[in-house]
Design a protein around this motif. Structure first.
Motif, PDB file in Angstrom:
ATOM      1  N   TRP A  47      56.502  34.156  77.404  1.00 21.30           N
ATOM      2  CA  TRP A  47      56.314  35.206  77.900  1.00 21.30           C
ATOM      3  C   TRP A  47      55.113  35.626  77.500  1.00 21.30           C
ATOM      4  CZ3 TRP A  47      61.457  36.633  75.188  1.00 21.30           C
ATOM      5  CH2 TRP A  47      62.398  36.015  75.767  1.00 21.30           C
ATOM      6  N   GLN A  48      54.248  36.759  78.516  1.00 17.61           N
ATOM      7  CA  GLN A  48      53.298  37.582  78.000  1.00 17.61           C
ATOM      8  C   GLN A  48      53.800  38.441  77.096  1.00 17.61           C
ATOM      9  OE1 GLN A  48      51.534  38.909  81.672  1.00 17.61           O
ATOM     10  NE2 GLN A  48      50.895  36.726  82.232  1.00 17.61           N
ATOM     11  N   GLU A  49      53.053  38.855  76.033  1.00 20.07           N
ATOM     12  CA  GLU A  49      53.335  40.042  74.964  1.00 20.07           C
ATOM     13  C   GLU A  49      53.406  41.331  75.637  1.00 20.07           C
ATOM     14  OE1 GLU A  49      54.766  41.085  71.698  1.00 20.07           O
ATOM     15  OE2 GLU A  49      54.438  39.144  72.216  1.00 20.07           O
ATOM     16  N   VAL A  50      52.490  41.318  76.637  1.00 17.80           N
ATOM     17  CA  VAL A  50      52.521  42.937  77.114  1.00 17.80           C
ATOM     18  C   VAL A  50      53.989  43.081  78.006  1.00 17.80           C
ATOM     19  CG1 VAL A  50      51.324  42.351  79.444  1.00 17.80           C
ATOM     20  CG2 VAL A  50      51.373  44.490  78.568  1.00 17.80           C
ATOM     21  N   THR A  51      54.322  42.000  78.475  1.00 11.25           N
ATOM     22  CA  THR A  51      55.751  42.016  79.421  1.00 11.25           C
ATOM     23  C   THR A  51      56.808  42.633  78.526  1.00 11.25           C
ATOM     24  OG1 THR A  51      54.914  40.572  80.947  1.00 11.25           O
ATOM     25  CG2 THR A  51      57.423  40.963  80.856  1.00 11.25           C
TER      26      THR A  51
END
Length: 185
Positions: free
Chosen positions: A100-104
């Motif tokens: 997962w993208q950390e920002v998500t």
């Protein structure tokens, strides 16, 4: 005459302030936040590379949901808030193995925490808002122990968690939506 009007206004104000159904945030902002949290979970799934089809997980305690769906408005909100807080705590665990993208993940946590805080403020100062459902807490603890820890917080484990959390958020959404005016469901 003026004193009667004043007393009526005070009574009406107190009644509206104490009613969970009068919560403006819940009536106007809950649905977009709920949809956003589910969309963010779906975005996480699109970033997954591994498949976990057919694996067992910890089933949601439907009997608790059934009890909550029959509870008062404050009871329903309290149960939904508890789900949201437990989801947040679960996603605070080490998810570095997930693709997962950390920002998500950060956006997801921000949305879920905002929902929990705003819905909690809708409950008011009643005792139900402080009461923690031990069985619901144990359900999330089992997810952490039996899925995440046993699978070393792997990407596959997080995909199972993501799927279960989606079910939990849908259940919380249904509880809160049952309190909204029918044109918003």
């Amino acid at each position: 005459m003026l004193s009667r009007i004043f007393i009526a206004c005070v009574f009406l104000g107190l009644f509206c302030a104490c009613s969970a159904l009068s919560c403006r945030w819940m009536e106007h902002r809950f649905r977009p936040y709920s949809e956003n949290s589910l969309d963010l979970l779906d975005m996480m799934a699109k970033n997954m590379t591994n498949s976990t089809d057919g694996e067992n997980t910890v089933p949601f305690p439907d009997h608790l949901y059934s009890q909550a769906s029959k509870a008062s408005a404050e009871g329903k909100l309290s149960f939904a808030v508890h789900i949201l807080k437990e989801v947040s705590a679960l996603f605070e665990e080490d998810h570095s193995s997930a693709s997962w993208q950390e920002v998500t993940v950060e956006n997801f946590l921000n949305v879920v925490n905002r929902q929990a805080d705003e819905l909690h403020s809708c409950i008011g100062s009643r005792g139900e808002s402080k009461k923690q459902n031990t069985k619901l807490h144990l359900y999330f603890k089992r997810m952490s122990n039996e899925i995440l820890k046993k699978k070393d917080h792997s990407a596959d484990a997080w995909e199972l968690i993501r799927r279960e959390v989606k079910v939990c958020l849908i259940k919380a959404d249904l509880l809160v939506s049952s309190l909204l005016p029918s044109n918003q469901n």
